[in-house]
Design a protein around this motif. Structure first.
Motif, PDB file in Angstrom:
ATOM      1  N   LEU A  65      22.944 -15.258  -8.995  1.00  0.00           N
ATOM      2  CA  LEU A  65      21.727 -15.367  -9.801  1.00  0.00           C
ATOM      3  C   LEU A  65      20.573 -15.943  -8.990  1.00  0.00           C
ATOM      4  O   LEU A  65      19.408 -15.591  -9.202  1.00  0.00           O
ATOM      5  CB  LEU A  65      21.992 -16.242 -11.024  1.00  0.00           C
ATOM      6  N   ASP A  66      20.890 -16.833  -8.039  1.00  0.00           N
ATOM      7  CA  ASP A  66      19.847 -17.476  -7.240  1.00  0.00           C
ATOM      8  C   ASP A  66      19.218 -16.534  -6.220  1.00  0.00           C
ATOM      9  O   ASP A  66      18.019 -16.617  -5.952  1.00  0.00           O
ATOM     10  CB  ASP A  66      20.421 -18.691  -6.506  1.00  0.00           C
ATOM     11  N   ILE A  67      20.022 -15.635  -5.644  1.00  0.00           N
ATOM     12  CA  ILE A  67      19.516 -14.882  -4.493  1.00  0.00           C
ATOM     13  C   ILE A  67      19.306 -13.395  -4.763  1.00  0.00           C
ATOM     14  O   ILE A  67      18.496 -12.749  -4.100  1.00  0.00           O
ATOM     15  CB  ILE A  67      20.449 -15.050  -3.277  1.00  0.00           C
ATOM     16  N   CYS A  68      19.987 -12.829  -5.752  1.00  0.00           N
ATOM     17  CA  CYS A  68      19.975 -11.379  -5.921  1.00  0.00           C
ATOM     18  C   CYS A  68      18.830 -10.901  -6.810  1.00  0.00           C
ATOM     19  O   CYS A  68      18.386 -11.600  -7.717  1.00  0.00           O
ATOM     20  CB  CYS A  68      21.310 -10.896  -6.498  1.00  0.00           C
ATOM     21  N   ASP A  69      18.398  -9.669  -6.543  1.00  0.00           N
ATOM     22  CA  ASP A  69      17.432  -8.999  -7.406  1.00  0.00           C
ATOM     23  C   ASP A  69      18.146  -8.251  -8.525  1.00  0.00           C
ATOM     24  O   ASP A  69      17.677  -8.200  -9.657  1.00  0.00           O
ATOM     25  CB  ASP A  69      16.597  -8.010  -6.584  1.00  0.00           C
ATOM     26  N   THR A  70      19.279  -7.675  -8.181  1.00  0.00           N
ATOM     27  CA  THR A  70      20.062  -6.861  -9.105  1.00  0.00           C
ATOM     28  C   THR A  70      21.527  -7.220  -8.936  1.00  0.00           C
ATOM     29  O   THR A  70      21.951  -7.567  -7.821  1.00  0.00           O
ATOM     30  CB  THR A  70      19.855  -5.358  -8.802  1.00  0.00           C
ATOM     31  N   ILE A  71      22.293  -7.135 -10.018  1.00  0.00           N
ATOM     32  CA  ILE A  71      23.711  -7.493  -9.948  1.00  0.00           C
ATOM     33  C   ILE A  71      24.559  -6.424 -10.625  1.00  0.00           C
ATOM     34  O   ILE A  71      24.313  -6.050 -11.776  1.00  0.00           O
ATOM     35  CB  ILE A  71      23.978  -8.854 -10.625  1.00  0.00           C
ATOM     36  N   TYR A  72      25.544  -5.913  -9.882  1.00  0.00           N
ATOM     37  CA  TYR A  72      26.579  -5.065 -10.466  1.00  0.00           C
ATOM     38  C   TYR A  72      27.700  -5.964 -10.986  1.00  0.00           C
ATOM     39  O   TYR A  72      28.086  -6.929 -10.317  1.00  0.00           O
ATOM     40  CB  TYR A  72      27.172  -4.128  -9.422  1.00  0.00           C
ATOM     41  N   VAL A  73      28.234  -5.632 -12.140  1.00  0.00           N
ATOM     42  CA  VAL A  73      29.392  -6.345 -12.692  1.00  0.00           C
ATOM     43  C   VAL A  73      30.645  -5.558 -12.349  1.00  0.00           C
ATOM     44  O   VAL A  73      30.749  -4.363 -12.658  1.00  0.00           O
ATOM     45  CB  VAL A  73      29.271  -6.505 -14.222  1.00  0.00           C
ATOM     46  N   MET A  74      31.601  -6.229 -11.694  1.00  0.00           N
ATOM     47  CA  MET A  74      32.838  -5.566 -11.269  1.00  0.00           C
ATOM     48  C   MET A  74      34.036  -6.170 -11.989  1.00  0.00           C
ATOM     49  O   MET A  74      34.224  -7.383 -11.987  1.00  0.00           O
ATOM     50  CB  MET A  74      33.015  -5.689  -9.755  1.00  0.00           C
ATOM     51  N   VAL A  75      34.838  -5.327 -12.595  1.00  0.00           N
ATOM     52  CA  VAL A  75      36.063  -5.751 -13.275  1.00  0.00           C
ATOM     53  C   VAL A  75      37.172  -4.756 -12.926  1.00  0.00           C
ATOM     54  O   VAL A  75      37.008  -3.547 -13.111  1.00  0.00           O
ATOM     55  CB  VAL A  75      35.872  -5.804 -14.812  1.00  0.00           C
ATOM     56  N   ASP A  76      38.270  -5.277 -12.400  1.00  0.00           N
ATOM     57  CA  ASP A  76      39.452  -4.446 -12.095  1.00  0.00           C
ATOM     58  C   ASP A  76      39.105  -3.207 -11.277  1.00  0.00           C
ATOM     59  O   ASP A  76      39.549  -2.088 -11.579  1.00  0.00           O
ATOM     60  CB  ASP A  76      40.150  -4.026 -13.396  1.00  0.00           C
ATOM     61  N   GLY A  77      38.303  -3.396 -10.235  1.00  0.00           N
ATOM     62  CA  GLY A  77      37.996  -2.301  -9.333  1.00  0.00           C
ATOM     63  C   GLY A  77      36.939  -1.342  -9.821  1.00  0.00           C
ATOM     64  O   GLY A  77      36.693  -0.312  -9.175  1.00  0.00           O
ATOM     65  N   ARG A  78      36.285  -1.636 -10.937  1.00  0.00           N
ATOM     66  CA  ARG A  78      35.256  -0.749 -11.475  1.00  0.00           C
ATOM     67  C   ARG A  78      33.929  -1.482 -11.606  1.00  0.00           C
ATOM     68  O   ARG A  78      33.906  -2.656 -11.970  1.00  0.00           O
ATOM     69  CB  ARG A  78      35.677  -0.205 -12.850  1.00  0.00           C
ATOM     70  N   LEU A  79      32.841  -0.775 -11.327  1.00  0.00           N
ATOM     71  CA  LEU A  79      31.509  -1.316 -11.558  1.00  0.00           C
ATOM     72  C   LEU A  79      31.087  -0.909 -12.963  1.00  0.00           C
ATOM     73  O   LEU A  79      30.930   0.278 -13.259  1.00  0.00           O
ATOM     74  CB  LEU A  79      30.518  -0.778 -10.524  1.00  0.00           C
ATOM     75  N   LEU A  80      30.904  -1.910 -13.831  1.00  0.00           N
ATOM     76  CA  LEU A  80      30.654  -1.642 -15.245  1.00  0.00           C
ATOM     77  C   LEU A  80      29.182  -1.643 -15.616  1.00  0.00           C
ATOM     78  O   LEU A  80      28.808  -1.096 -16.655  1.00  0.00           O
ATOM     79  CB  LEU A  80      31.393  -2.677 -16.108  1.00  0.00           C
ATOM     80  N   ALA A  81      28.334  -2.295 -14.811  1.00  0.00           N
ATOM     81  CA  ALA A  81      26.918  -2.369 -15.169  1.00  0.00           C
ATOM     82  C   ALA A  81      26.091  -2.733 -13.950  1.00  0.00           C
ATOM     83  O   ALA A  81      26.584  -3.372 -13.026  1.00  0.00           O
ATOM     84  CB  ALA A  81      26.690  -3.396 -16.277  1.00  0.00           C
ATOM     85  N   ARG A  82      24.837  -2.280 -13.969  1.00  0.00           N
ATOM     86  CA  ARG A  82      23.854  -2.669 -12.949  1.00  0.00           C
ATOM     87  C   ARG A  82      22.714  -3.351 -13.685  1.00  0.00           C
ATOM     88  O   ARG A  82      21.958  -2.707 -14.408  1.00  0.00           O
ATOM     89  CB  ARG A  82      23.361  -1.447 -12.174  1.00  0.00           C
TER      90      ARG A  82
END
Length: 516
Positions: free
Chosen positions: A460-477
């Motif tokens: 949260l401090d350094i990124c502009d955008t964050i992908y959420v990863m759960v069990d080897g899958r990217l669920l959201a950008r």
């Protein structure tokens, strides 16, 4: 007198005083935390205790006996055990657990006890039970998880009758559940009279597990007392010597063109495929719990693991079959295990910083020593490596300065996409800020950064955008500015992602190359 005591410990490397009259002690059946910024002297003090280096002055007393260690073997014989942060360096991956547990006897014991194969396995099984593992002793170490390897090293230490055990960043790569199990094992061993020296940068964990703590700064003890009686802010104040103030995240801008995209990248360990993209100058986080597949994704993107898919860098499409091809196209990886995968530990800072530049620094296969030294010295200055000498052997640097070297070797190459896998693992607060500064500078120069981490506040401090990863899958950008810490933890724990996820699933690269 029972207990371990170090009194008046002094150590200098050249003109640099690393330890200046340090006192430290551990009682049987307690956890004594040793804290300090990188370069404060923690590693040097523990290396002296473990017999790896001699002190310039001072005495070590264990249960009433004065010792002078000239080798790690002598320290082990005196009851000192060390569980290193990079546990793979302490094990033989191709051997079964029971042979790893008994390995020190083959090397260090002149007259090894005569035991049958059955007795060796039974002994190893008993030690594994003592550390809470129910693995078969015949299992190969390479087939064990990182948490299991850590406990195998602990069992190996206990096999030598260690009474005082050094734990170096023991939870750096563990999940919350694995950390709970480790703490339960430490509590059980405390009841058996084992004393622990606990080194960690996770200060809340230190307050939970430690009975006492000692804080070093610039080679001197600046605090000694109860672990729970000192607020976290005061711990940081003692470590840094300055008050930490909350700073608002600086708004960043980046270009709208997509500089890096990957589609259908196979993560062979999880059997999943991943699509992602990043704009020029954007810092994109990959957030996930330990075990979510972040490292496997990073290694797949650099084609280090068996993978498939399609890459696009600055509008050009690629299919990589090896790290060489990925690096040649402009990708680079700063790996999680820097000592194992990112550095030549016995070599100098200069050699490590210039290893990717040899074609530029050589002619007719002869390296220009003057050019190499000038290149390395310039990088040392720009990175703020301490001590500021390119001739220092890299294994003698603190974790934060080692990480600067791992990053630095890519700075003057053609790298355009930087993959950072847990880049702040095992480094202190000040070193983290220096690494953040380097990452922001890369992004400001137009480089693209992917930041893989389970440290959600850092993301949260350094990124502009964050992908959420759960069990080897990217669920959201998701835009980092729209996320809270609690939301990110919830999403990465498998919580349902509502409206922002639709923006992710509907986002399409303008030129049609990647559908995220």
């Amino acid at each position: 007198m029972n207990g371990l005591s170090m009194r008046g410990m002094e150590k200098s490397f050249g003109a640099v005083r690393v330890l200046d009259g340090v006192d430290f002690d551990v009682r049987p059946g307690e956890v004594h935390a040793l804290l300090g910024m990188n370069g404060a002297g923690k590693s040097t003090l523990m290396n002296i205790l473990a017999g790896a280096i001699p002190p310039d002055a001072g005495t070590i007393t264990i249960d009433g006996t004065i010792y002078t260690f000239s080798s790690p073997r002598e320290a082990k014989q005196a009851g000192i055990g060390l569980v290193v942060q990079e546990v793979d360096t302490a094990l033989f991956p191709g051997l079964p657990i029971y042979e790893n547990v008994a390995a020190d006897e083959f090397v260090h014991v002149k007259q090894r006890p005569i035991r049958s194969l059955r007795q060796e396995k039974e002994r190893a099984a008993a030690l594994l039970r003592r550390v809470g593992l129910s693995l078969p002793p015949t299992k190969l170490v390479r087939d064990c998880s990182l948490h299991e390897k850590q406990l195998i090293v602990l069992a190996k230490v206990l096999s030598s009758n260690a009474r005082y055990i050094i734990l170096d960043e023991p939870t750096a790569a563990l999940s919350e559940a694995e950390t709970r199990r480790l703490f339960a094992i430490i509590d059980e061993l405390k009841q058996q009279g084992v004393g622990f020296i606990y080194i960690s940068h996770k200060l809340k964990e230190v307050q939970e597990i430690a009975d006492r703590l000692t804080i070093l700064r610039d080679g001197r003890v600046v605090y000694h007392g109860g672990a729970r009686s000192l607020p976290l802010e005061d711990i940081v104040l003692h470590m840094t010597g300055t008050k930490r103030t909350a700073a608002a995240k600086q708004a960043r801008t980046y270009r709208s063109d997509i500089a890096f995209a990957a589609r259908g990248i196979l993560i062979d360990k999880t059997g999943t495929t991943v699509d992602l993209y990043a704009h020029r100058g954007e810092i994109v986080g990959i957030a996930g719990l330990v075990g979510a597949g972040k490292t496997e994704l990073a290694e797949s993107l650099i084609a280090h693991r068996n993978t498939s898919g399609e890459w696009e860098i600055d509008g050009r499409r690629y299919v990589f079959s090896s790290p060489y091809e990925a690096i040649d196209a402009g990708l680079c990886l700063i790996p999680e295990e820097r000592r194992k995968q990112g550095l030549f530990l016995p070599e100098s800072v200069k050699t490590n910083l210039t290893v990717r530049l040899l074609s530029r620094l050589s002619r007719w296969q002869w390296i220009s020593w003057a050019k190499e030294a000038a290149e390395a010295d310039g990088l040392v200055r720009s990175l703020g490596v301490h001590p500021p000498s390119s001739t220092t052997v890299v294994r003698h640097l603190s974790g934060g300065n080692q990480q600067k070297v791992v990053i630095g070797k890519w700075l003057n190459t053609n790298a355009r996409v930087f993959l950072f896998d847990e880049p702040t693992k095992g480094i202190d607060v000040h070193a983290k800020q220096e690494v953040f500064s380097i990452i922001r500078s890369l992004a400001d120069e137009g480089k693209t950064v992917l930041y893989f981490s389970s440290e959600f506040q850092e993301l949260l401090d350094i990124c502009d955008t964050i992908y959420v990863m759960v069990d080897g899958r990217l669920l959201a950008r998701l835009p980092a500015a729209e996320l809270t810490y609690e939301q990110l933890v919830y999403y990465c724990s498998g919580g349902e992602i509502h409206e922002p996820a639709s923006r992710f699933h509907n986002a399409v690269e303008k030129n049609g190359a990647v559908h995220s």
